[in-house]
Design a protein around this motif. Structure first.
Motif, PDB file in Angstrom:
ATOM      1  N   ASP A  10     -17.607 -28.336  55.780  1.00  0.00           N
ATOM      2  CA  ASP A  10     -17.635 -28.665  56.607  1.00  0.00           C
ATOM      3  C   ASP A  10     -17.793 -30.417  56.800  1.00  0.00           C
ATOM      4  O   ASP A  10     -17.247 -31.307  55.625  1.00  0.00           O
ATOM      5  CB  ASP A  10     -19.333 -28.450  57.434  1.00  0.00           C
ATOM      6  CG  ASP A  10     -20.602 -28.898  57.033  1.00  0.00           C
ATOM      7  OD1 ASP A  10     -19.783 -29.332  55.330  1.00  0.00           O
ATOM      8  OD2 ASP A  10     -21.091 -27.522  56.519  1.00  0.00           O
ATOM      9  N   ARG A  32     -24.387 -24.930  68.386  1.00  0.00           N
ATOM     10  CA  ARG A  32     -23.260 -24.087  67.835  1.00  0.00           C
ATOM     11  C   ARG A  32     -23.280 -24.278  66.076  1.00  0.00           C
ATOM     12  O   ARG A  32     -23.197 -24.100  65.017  1.00  0.00           O
ATOM     13  CB  ARG A  32     -21.709 -23.713  67.677  1.00  0.00           C
ATOM     14  CG  ARG A  32     -21.123 -24.870  67.829  1.00  0.00           C
ATOM     15  CD  ARG A  32     -19.670 -25.206  68.475  1.00  0.00           C
ATOM     16  NE  ARG A  32     -19.059 -26.314  69.503  1.00  0.00           N
ATOM     17  CZ  ARG A  32     -18.901 -26.368  70.195  1.00  0.00           C
ATOM     18  NH1 ARG A  32     -19.525 -25.380  71.353  1.00  0.00           N
ATOM     19  NH2 ARG A  32     -18.644 -27.377  70.724  1.00  0.00           N
ATOM     20  N   PRO A  54     -24.353 -24.988  62.549  1.00  0.00           N
ATOM     21  CA  PRO A  54     -24.510 -23.176  61.756  1.00  0.00           C
ATOM     22  C   PRO A  54     -26.252 -24.428  60.672  1.00  0.00           C
ATOM     23  O   PRO A  54     -26.932 -23.143  60.776  1.00  0.00           O
ATOM     24  CB  PRO A  54     -23.862 -23.196  60.487  1.00  0.00           C
ATOM     25  CG  PRO A  54     -23.370 -24.633  60.758  1.00  0.00           C
ATOM     26  CD  PRO A  54     -23.138 -25.007  61.548  1.00  0.00           C
ATOM     27  N   THR A  55     -26.166 -25.486  60.716  1.00  0.00           N
ATOM     28  CA  THR A  55     -27.362 -25.883  59.793  1.00  0.00           C
ATOM     29  C   THR A  55     -27.709 -27.271  60.735  1.00  0.00           C
ATOM     30  O   THR A  55     -27.027 -27.925  60.944  1.00  0.00           O
ATOM     31  CB  THR A  55     -27.358 -26.724  58.508  1.00  0.00           C
ATOM     32  OG1 THR A  55     -25.802 -27.159  58.299  1.00  0.00           O
ATOM     33  CG2 THR A  55     -26.941 -25.607  57.562  1.00  0.00           C
TER      34      THR A  55
END
Length: 400
Positions: free
Chosen positions: A212, A259, A261-262
């Motif tokens: 990412d 959205r 994820p972390t």
């Protein structure tokens, strides 16, 4: 001698490794159900921490996972042409031996160095510590330890349980830091892009080891904002408000918040404890002397502190009052200098004026265009500034 460590991020696994090498029986308790993969920002290791990592045999893994970010492009609000900075020269000026690595990757490298010889209790947390070393947990049965070490970060549970009112002795350094995971397609390997205006900065980067990209946000605030450090929804709302309309690219990063994820968000604060031990309990790394997230080189300081604490416990043959006193003396100067450096850095890294934005950009450009040897020579003249972490000294400890 049985030693319990709370926290399995950076200082905890490093401390456990060296305590085990010195012959101690070590247990680590970690609140997370497994080794944390929380996203977060890249961190820096400077020469002393690199040397300690080499002694642990993990330096090749760490260097292989380096971010490789070598170019910075700065866009200033209201200025058409971006500024380009050669980060290899900036890092070279600050350290003779340096690596930038994602925090999670570094934590895993240290964990793997000693996990076969250390007991880990994942998914649990300490609920009480008695003066005699009796420890209760949320899930596991009570146990008794000779020494308990808090290596559980800025919001240390051990510090809260043992240090009482002193556990909240902090100084707000006037800013906030946030990091979120965003799609890798939004960034390029090795290239960091930053948008900067008065009082706020947003950047994005990725690296070969990542699947990412990371968007980084920092903003100034005259006063501490009121929110719980675990209230993620409130934190994201604060970020949207602070960075609304800054730039279309920044808007696209902010749009990923729902959205992501972390996500990480925290105030840039400095711990100001005068002592890092009470009875049979001691603190190490950010739990005891965090100079300030993103501005104080706290990762290298944590690695050095863990190595020193383990060494002093070994030299004192488990006499923890003597070991803790020696540990505090050994780390006092490094912590003092780190705090002073962080207070200055917090004022300059996110400038509060147009002149400050211009000055910061021009200084980075100047370092990147000077011959590498000259920029290093200039930096070496100031061991309390750019060369602070490279100049830190630590004692060598014999391992049986």
């Amino acid at each position: 001698m049985r030693i319990l460590i709370s926290g399995a991020s950076i200082s905890g696994p490093v401390l456990a490794y060296w305590l085990n090498r010195h012959g101690f029986d070590v247990t680590i308790v970690e609140r997370a159900p497994q080794l944390r993969k929380t996203g977060g920002h890249a961190v820096d290791l400077f020469r002393p921490a690199m040397e300690i990592s080499a002694k642990m045999g993990v330096l090749p893994q760490i260097e292989a996972l380096a971010t490789g970010t070598d170019e910075l492009t700065i866009y200033r609000q209201g200025v058409e042409r971006p500024a380009h900075v050669d980060l290899t020269k900036v890092f070279g000026a600050s350290s003779d031996r340096h690596v930038e690595i994602m925090r999670d990757d570094l934590s895993e490298a240290y964990y793997r160095a000693g996990c076969d010889d250390v007991e880990y209790l994942f998914g649990d947390s300490i609920t009480s510590i008695s003066p005699d070393g009796d420890v209760t947990f949320e899930r596991n049965a009570p146990r008794t330890f000779d020494v308990v070490i808090g290596a559980d970060g800025l919001h240390s549970n051990v510090r809260r349980l043992v240090f009482g009112e002193d556990s909240g002795r902090t100084r707000f350094l006037g800013g906030y830091l946030a990091v979120e995971s965003v799609p890798k397609s939004l960034a390029r390997n090795g290239k960091m892009v930053v948008h900067m205006s008065v009082g706020r900065m947003a950047g994005i980067y990725t690296a070969q080891p990542l699947d990412d990209a990371r968007a980084l946000f920092m903003f100034r605030s005259k006063e501490e904002l009121q929110f719980h450090y675990r209230d993620v929804l409130a934190q994201k709302d604060l970020l949207r408000t602070r960075f609304a309309g800054m730039n279309p690219a920044v808007d696209s990063w902010v749009a990923e918040l729902d959205r992501a994820p972390t996500f990480y968000f925290d105030s840039i604060i400095q711990l100001e404890l005068d002592t890092w031990s009470r009875g049979r309990v001691a603190l190490v790394g950010d739990a005891g002397y965090c100079p300030g997230p993103a501005v104080g080189g706290s990762t290298s300081l944590a690695v050095i502190g863990a190595y020193v604490l383990a060494g002093e416990l070994a030299e004192a043959k488990g006499d923890y009052p003597r070991a803790f006193a020696s540990y505090e003396r050994a780390m006092a100067d490094a912590v003092r200098r780190s705090r002073a450096f962080a207070r200055t850095a917090a004022k300059t890294i996110v400038p509060g004026s147009r002149a400050g934005v211009w000055g910061l950009t021009r200084a980075a450009q100047l370092i990147s265009v000077l011959p590498a040897g000259l920029s290093r020579a200039i930096a070496k003249m100031n061991t309390n500034g750019a060369r602070l972490y490279d100049s830190m000294q630590y004692k060598e400890y014999a391992v049986v």
